[in-house]
Write a protein that holds these residues in place. Sequence first.
Motif, short mmCIF file in Angstrom:
data_model
loop_
_atom_site.label_atom_id
_atom_site.label_comp_id
_atom_site.label_asym_id
_atom_site.label_seq_id
_atom_site.Cartn_x
_atom_site.Cartn_y
_atom_site.Cartn_z
N UNK A 182 2.79 9.12 -6.06
CA UNK A 182 3.45 10.40 -5.76
C UNK A 182 4.59 10.66 -6.73
N UNK A 183 5.32 9.59 -7.09
CA UNK A 183 6.41 9.74 -8.04
C UNK A 183 5.88 10.14 -9.42
N UNK A 184 4.77 9.52 -9.78
CA UNK A 184 4.16 9.87 -11.08
C UNK A 184 3.76 11.35 -11.10
N UNK A 185 3.15 11.81 -10.00
CA UNK A 185 2.75 13.22 -9.93
C UNK A 185 3.96 14.13 -9.93
N UNK A 186 4.99 13.76 -9.20
CA UNK A 186 6.20 14.58 -9.14
C UNK A 186 6.89 14.64 -10.49
N UNK A 187 6.89 13.50 -11.20
CA UNK A 187 7.50 13.47 -12.54
C UNK A 187 6.74 14.39 -13.48
N UNK A 188 5.42 14.32 -13.43
CA UNK A 188 4.59 15.17 -14.28
C UNK A 188 4.79 16.64 -13.93
N UNK A 189 4.82 16.95 -12.63
CA UNK A 189 5.01 18.33 -12.20
C UNK A 189 6.36 18.87 -12.65
N UNK A 190 7.38 18.04 -12.59
CA UNK A 190 8.72 18.46 -13.00
C UNK A 190 8.75 18.72 -14.50
N UNK A 216 0.84 -1.20 0.00
CA UNK A 216 0.00 0.00 0.00
C UNK A 216 0.88 1.25 0.00
N UNK A 217 1.91 1.23 0.82
CA UNK A 217 2.85 2.36 0.87
C UNK A 217 3.55 2.52 -0.47
N UNK A 218 3.92 1.39 -1.06
CA UNK A 218 4.60 1.44 -2.37
C UNK A 218 3.68 2.02 -3.44
N UNK A 219 2.42 1.63 -3.41
CA UNK A 219 1.46 2.16 -4.40
C UNK A 219 1.33 3.68 -4.25
N UNK A 220 1.26 4.14 -2.99
CA UNK A 220 1.16 5.58 -2.75
C UNK A 220 2.43 6.29 -3.20
N UNK A 221 3.57 5.68 -2.93
CA UNK A 221 4.86 6.28 -3.33
C UNK A 221 4.98 6.32 -4.84
N UNK A 222 4.51 5.27 -5.49
CA UNK A 222 4.55 5.23 -6.96
C UNK A 222 3.65 6.32 -7.55
N UNK A 251 13.33 8.70 -4.11
CA UNK A 251 13.91 8.06 -2.92
C UNK A 251 12.83 7.30 -2.14
N UNK A 252 11.68 7.98 -1.95
CA UNK A 252 10.59 7.35 -1.21
C UNK A 252 10.07 6.11 -1.94
N UNK A 253 9.99 6.19 -3.26
CA UNK A 253 9.52 5.05 -4.05
C UNK A 253 10.50 3.89 -3.95
N UNK A 254 11.80 4.21 -4.06
CA UNK A 254 12.83 3.16 -3.96
C UNK A 254 12.80 2.51 -2.58
N UNK A 255 12.64 3.34 -1.54
CA UNK A 255 12.57 2.81 -0.18
C UNK A 255 11.35 1.91 -0.01
N UNK A 256 10.22 2.36 -0.55
CA UNK A 256 8.99 1.56 -0.45
C UNK A 256 9.14 0.22 -1.15
N UNK A 257 9.80 0.23 -2.31
CA UNK A 257 9.99 -1.03 -3.05
C UNK A 257 10.92 -1.97 -2.28
N UNK A 258 11.96 -1.40 -1.66
CA UNK A 258 12.85 -2.24 -0.85
C UNK A 258 12.09 -2.84 0.33
#
Length: 354
Positions: free
Chosen positions: A91-99, A83-89, A167-174
Amino acid sequence: MRRRLVLGPVLATLAVLGTAVPAEAAPAPKAATPKTTQAGATWSTVMTRKLNLETAHVRLTTQLPAMRTTVTTRNATVVAARKTDAAATAALTRATSAAQVARARHAAAKTVTVAARKAVSAAKKQRPYSGNRVAKAQKAWTAADATLRSRAAAVKRSAAALSAARTASATAKREVTAAVAAHRTAVTAVANAEASVAAWPKTRSALAAQATALSAQVVTQTRATFTTAQTTRVYGVTVNKIVAVPFQRMIDDAAKAGVKLSGGGFRTKEQQIALRKSNGCPDVWTAPSSSCRVPTAIPGRSLHELGLAIDMTSGGKSINSRKNPAFVWMAANAGRYGLVNLPSEPWHWSITGG
């Protein structure tokens, strides 16, 4: 076979009896050495393995409920981690789009700023010269430059947010990987424990049968090669090294059950001869043991002379009755340690029952 403890002063010098179990355990006896007969070494190995597996069986049976709970807990951890990984993923998608948007807006602002700068230059060169036109172009350039700086700052912020999201996504996947591995380990541990517990009755029977099948061979080979170097002391009782480990385990386990055991083990041929005489055998060398006042084996035939038999005592007294609590405990448990009772003598136990 042995005399009863009430038999007279002469026998006192012959009995090789230990004391009750001391408060702290004596050093563990060494397992059978290379000097031990082949059958004896095998018997000792089989019995030690059986006892170790029995201890493991008890431990696993006790631990299984907690192990199953661990599986449930670790499964919940996997669910939470995913669940945390899904949320991190997300968030990463949103951050990538925003960037990406920030970089695009910065690029557009840069284009506008370049054009505004050129407009200022053009206004200055245009004839006739107009101060108002130049001022207006200058103002547009200043505004464009301010927008460019603002969007550059936005790019920097979005880049930092994107880095944090990665970083958060990588941590969540680990954490998912670790949680899944821990869950699999717990599941495997439970499966192995359940398989071991299920297999134990068959394993126990096979090992017990193997030890029983070897016992007569152990006696034959030991009788042919025996020396006193093959004996050792367990809680003050001298026994053959072949039976030392199981014998000690039995004494320890009985003590845990509130039964204090000791006994007399090895005796020399000379002691056996003296015992035959004291027990009134018609002839030391030929009369059957049953002809003695107390059944006593012919010298050279007693398993005591090999350290493979023990006359058990409890609380310093011979176990003379099958109603004795110590006998009741041994009748129920001694077989686990490879010891068999001689039916005519409640106190006499050996690896063959002879």
